[in-house]
Design a protein around this motif. Structure first.
Motif, mmCIF file in Angstrom:
data_model
loop_
_atom_site.group_PDB
_atom_site.id
_atom_site.type_symbol
_atom_site.label_atom_id
_atom_site.label_comp_id
_atom_site.label_asym_id
_atom_site.label_seq_id
_atom_site.Cartn_x
_atom_site.Cartn_y
_atom_site.Cartn_z
ATOM 1 N N ASP A 1 45.889 50.337 45.410
ATOM 2 C CA ASP A 1 47.185 51.000 46.648
ATOM 3 C C ASP A 1 46.651 51.083 47.617
ATOM 4 O O ASP A 1 47.754 50.436 48.615
ATOM 5 N N LEU A 2 46.028 51.378 48.440
ATOM 6 C CA LEU A 2 45.524 50.628 49.184
ATOM 7 C C LEU A 2 45.611 49.003 49.720
ATOM 8 O O LEU A 2 46.409 48.905 51.069
ATOM 9 N N LEU A 3 45.305 48.182 48.672
ATOM 10 C CA LEU A 3 45.567 46.853 49.013
ATOM 11 C C LEU A 3 47.689 46.641 48.826
ATOM 12 O O LEU A 3 47.669 45.742 49.909
ATOM 13 N N LYS A 4 48.094 47.449 48.310
ATOM 14 C CA LYS A 4 49.149 47.657 47.886
ATOM 15 C C LYS A 4 49.998 48.284 49.349
ATOM 16 O O LYS A 4 50.970 47.094 50.625
ATOM 17 N N LEU A 5 50.202 48.533 50.113
ATOM 18 C CA LEU A 5 50.244 49.738 50.875
ATOM 19 C C LEU A 5 49.552 49.191 52.756
ATOM 20 O O LEU A 5 50.715 49.468 53.735
ATOM 21 N N GLU A 6 48.401 48.527 52.335
ATOM 22 C CA GLU A 6 48.008 48.386 53.390
ATOM 23 C C GLU A 6 47.984 46.417 54.019
ATOM 24 O O GLU A 6 47.517 45.735 55.300
ATOM 25 N N PHE A 7 47.911 45.634 53.062
ATOM 26 C CA PHE A 7 47.884 44.725 53.255
ATOM 27 C C PHE A 7 48.839 43.641 52.034
ATOM 28 O O PHE A 7 48.159 42.977 50.836
ATOM 29 N N PRO A 8 49.881 43.931 52.295
ATOM 30 C CA PRO A 8 50.719 43.411 50.646
ATOM 31 C C PRO A 8 50.781 42.290 50.406
ATOM 32 O O PRO A 8 51.380 41.669 50.073
ATOM 33 N N ASP A 9 50.812 41.072 52.387
ATOM 34 C CA ASP A 9 50.378 39.999 51.913
ATOM 35 C C ASP A 9 49.107 39.119 51.024
ATOM 36 O O ASP A 9 48.802 38.017 50.720
ATOM 37 N N GLN A 10 48.211 39.694 50.638
ATOM 38 C CA GLN A 10 46.804 39.748 50.166
ATOM 39 C C GLN A 10 46.698 39.786 48.872
ATOM 40 O O GLN A 10 47.176 40.423 48.559
ATOM 41 N N HIS A 11 45.970 39.110 48.270
ATOM 42 C CA HIS A 11 45.227 39.487 46.975
ATOM 43 C C HIS A 11 43.736 39.338 46.519
ATOM 44 O O HIS A 11 42.807 39.557 47.345
ATOM 45 N N ALA A 12 43.946 39.980 45.200
ATOM 46 C CA ALA A 12 42.930 40.347 44.958
ATOM 47 C C ALA A 12 42.077 39.890 43.333
ATOM 48 O O ALA A 12 42.816 39.983 42.520
ATOM 49 N N TRP A 13 40.408 39.954 43.415
ATOM 50 C CA TRP A 13 40.488 39.944 41.782
ATOM 51 C C TRP A 13 39.644 41.433 41.294
ATOM 52 O O TRP A 13 39.026 41.755 42.516
ATOM 53 N N LEU A 14 39.984 41.531 40.204
ATOM 54 C CA LEU A 14 39.311 43.550 40.117
ATOM 55 C C LEU A 14 38.099 43.402 39.131
ATOM 56 O O LEU A 14 38.727 42.513 37.629
ATOM 57 N N SER A 15 37.176 43.024 39.230
ATOM 58 C CA SER A 15 36.057 43.124 38.691
ATOM 59 C C SER A 15 34.976 44.572 38.268
ATOM 60 O O SER A 15 34.605 44.548 39.009
ATOM 61 N N PHE A 16 35.409 45.108 37.002
ATOM 62 C CA PHE A 16 34.481 46.181 36.669
ATOM 63 C C PHE A 16 33.354 45.839 35.763
ATOM 64 O O PHE A 16 32.323 44.829 35.569
ATOM 65 N N SER A 17 32.492 47.029 36.308
ATOM 66 C CA SER A 17 31.411 47.080 36.202
ATOM 67 C C SER A 17 30.484 48.492 34.627
ATOM 68 O O SER A 17 32.320 49.438 34.697
ATOM 69 N N ILE A 18 30.614 47.253 33.633
ATOM 70 C CA ILE A 18 30.928 48.284 32.479
ATOM 71 C C ILE A 18 29.242 48.717 31.981
ATOM 72 O O ILE A 18 28.379 48.334 32.631
ATOM 73 N N LYS A 19 29.262 49.632 31.186
ATOM 74 C CA LYS A 19 28.197 50.153 29.887
ATOM 75 C C LYS A 19 27.948 49.261 28.921
ATOM 76 O O LYS A 19 27.707 49.259 27.881
ATOM 77 N N ASP A 20 29.326 48.692 28.372
ATOM 78 C CA ASP A 20 29.357 48.263 26.862
ATOM 79 C C ASP A 20 30.751 47.123 27.452
ATOM 80 O O ASP A 20 31.163 47.470 27.817
ATOM 81 N N GLU A 21 30.730 46.134 26.075
ATOM 82 C CA GLU A 21 32.156 45.080 26.226
ATOM 83 C C GLU A 21 33.218 46.025 26.422
ATOM 84 O O GLU A 21 34.592 45.488 26.569
ATOM 85 N N LYS A 22 33.481 47.382 25.673
ATOM 86 C CA LYS A 22 34.661 47.962 26.109
ATOM 87 C C LYS A 22 34.965 49.377 26.802
ATOM 88 O O LYS A 22 36.041 49.889 26.734
ATOM 89 N N ILE B 1 29.645 39.646 27.497
ATOM 90 C CA ILE B 1 30.941 39.121 28.420
ATOM 91 C C ILE B 1 31.978 38.188 26.756
ATOM 92 O O ILE B 1 33.351 39.208 27.889
ATOM 93 N N GLU B 2 31.005 38.010 26.373
ATOM 94 C CA GLU B 2 32.054 37.249 25.048
ATOM 95 C C GLU B 2 33.412 38.221 24.571
ATOM 96 O O GLU B 2 34.335 38.494 24.444
ATOM 97 N N GLY B 3 32.371 39.499 24.425
ATOM 98 C CA GLY B 3 33.238 40.954 23.383
ATOM 99 C C GLY B 3 34.107 41.097 24.783
ATOM 100 O O GLY B 3 35.547 42.013 24.382
ATOM 101 N N SER B 4 33.929 41.570 26.277
ATOM 102 C CA SER B 4 34.534 42.197 27.208
ATOM 103 C C SER B 4 35.565 40.763 27.778
ATOM 104 O O SER B 4 36.416 41.709 27.580
ATOM 105 N N VAL B 5 35.290 39.896 27.051
ATOM 106 C CA VAL B 5 36.179 38.903 26.935
ATOM 107 C C VAL B 5 37.813 39.604 26.537
ATOM 108 O O VAL B 5 39.176 39.423 26.968
ATOM 109 N N LYS B 6 37.165 39.033 25.192
ATOM 110 C CA LYS B 6 38.073 40.070 24.357
ATOM 111 C C LYS B 6 39.130 40.785 24.023
ATOM 112 O O LYS B 6 40.190 40.484 24.616
ATOM 113 N N THR B 7 38.335 41.680 24.576
ATOM 114 C CA THR B 7 38.638 43.021 24.915
ATOM 115 C C THR B 7 40.331 43.030 25.978
ATOM 116 O O THR B 7 40.734 43.695 26.234
ATOM 117 N N ILE B 8 39.565 42.250 27.120
ATOM 118 C CA ILE B 8 40.750 42.198 28.018
ATOM 119 C C ILE B 8 41.674 41.537 28.361
ATOM 120 O O ILE B 8 43.359 41.544 27.982
#
Length: 317
Positions: free
Chosen positions: A185-206, A240-247
């Protein structure tokens, strides 16, 4: 600003992200065993940061992540620096990465340059609130702020690294779904011309560390064009492999993965134990790509040698 990840992927099977910063800084004598972690080098040995970035570009990285994961103005002020000096350190972190990129790519001839990504990128690291706490919370996600509090926490660092000239943000090691919603939401509201990747911290592949289903979190961000890629980092090779398939089952966005090197981490003692039985990037990266990963690098304990392995596989595809 254009979506440079998508533009880079038009003529390539994948992009190579760099590896660990702290592990390499320790080889330059930087003590990272403190609340600032690798950001300590911004004060004590900035030249080492440039050298580490350059070593990853030399190994084949297309993307450098700035040394700002655990760097923020409030933390520097608590360490005794002035507000101005604290802000300058955030900007310096970007400048050091840009210098390493420009120096390295400026040294290549046309034939060498044509083999690399069209746009070598600087991704501005935005670590979670849990990293600021420096108590392992980025592996648990067990904190609860309001959306405004999350925005207020992240705003100044994002403003500084954006003004310093990053190509995109890296929202990385994110364990808490509410925090990622506030960040985007901050990215959209205050940095409308910028992009990001979003990378989660996970406890298992799902599952995210805070218990949110990974697919639910990914689906939520599908409608945000400013999110150029989504994935996971700072987890085991085995996840990694399982999380990629999940995503991949719930999004067409490029998938980003950068796991740890296979050593075993104890968040209570903040120590690593070598794992001689660990699999190799050479063996695993083809499986990750077959599952749908397109941006691949390394997180904790990875080295330029690991990134070179990844680059060789991606560049053969």
């Amino acid at each position: 600003m254009a979506d440079l990840i998508s533009e880079n992927l038009q003529n390539r099977s994948g992009l190579v992200i760099d590896g660990a910063m702290a592990t390499e800084l320790e080889k330059y004598g930087v003590d990272t065993d403190n609340d600032l972690w690798s950001a300590t080098a911004l004060i004590e040995n900035p030249e080492a940061i440039t050298a580490v970035h350059k070593s990853y570009f030399q190994a084949g990285a297309d993307v450098a992540i700035t040394n700002t994961y655990q760097a923020n103005v409030d933390k520097f002020i608590k360490m005794g620096l002035s507000k101005k000096a604290s802000k300058n350190l955030i900007v310096k972190a970007v400048d050091l990465a840009v210098k390493a990129r420009d120096d390295y790519y400026g040294s290549l001839n046309k034939e060498q340059r044509d083999k690399r990504a069209k746009y070598p990128l600087i991704a501005g690291s935005v670590g979670p609130y849990g990293a600021y706490l420096a108590d392992g919370s980025e592996y648990r996600g067990d904190y609860d702020l309001s959306e405004k509090e999350y925005m207020d926490f992240h705003r100044s660092r994002m403003e500084l690294i954006n003004q310093a000239g990053v190509d995109l943000f890296a929202f990385e090691t994110m364990p808490n779904f509410s925090e990622t919603k506030a960040l985007v939401d901050l990215l959209k509201l205050e940095f409308p011309d910028q992009h990001a990747w979003l990378s989660f911290s996970i406890k298992d592949e799902k599952t995210l560390c805070d218990g949110t289903p990974l697919q639910s979190a990914v689906k939520y961000f599908n409608v945000f064009d400013q999110i150029s890629a989504v994935g996971v980092n700072c987890t085991t090779l085995e996840n990694i492999e399982g999380s990629v398939k999940t995503i991949r089952a719930v999004t067409d966005k490029p998938i980003v993965v950068y796991p740890n090197n296979g050593d075993i981490y104890d968040p209570k003692t903040k120590t690593w134990t070598p794992n001689p039985q660990s699999d190799t990037f050479s063996n695993l990266v083809p499986k990750w790509m077959a599952a749908g990963a397109q941006l691949i690098g390394g997180c904790c304990r990875t080295t330029p040698k690991d990134i070179k392995e990844i680059a060789q596989i991606i560049n053969e595809k």
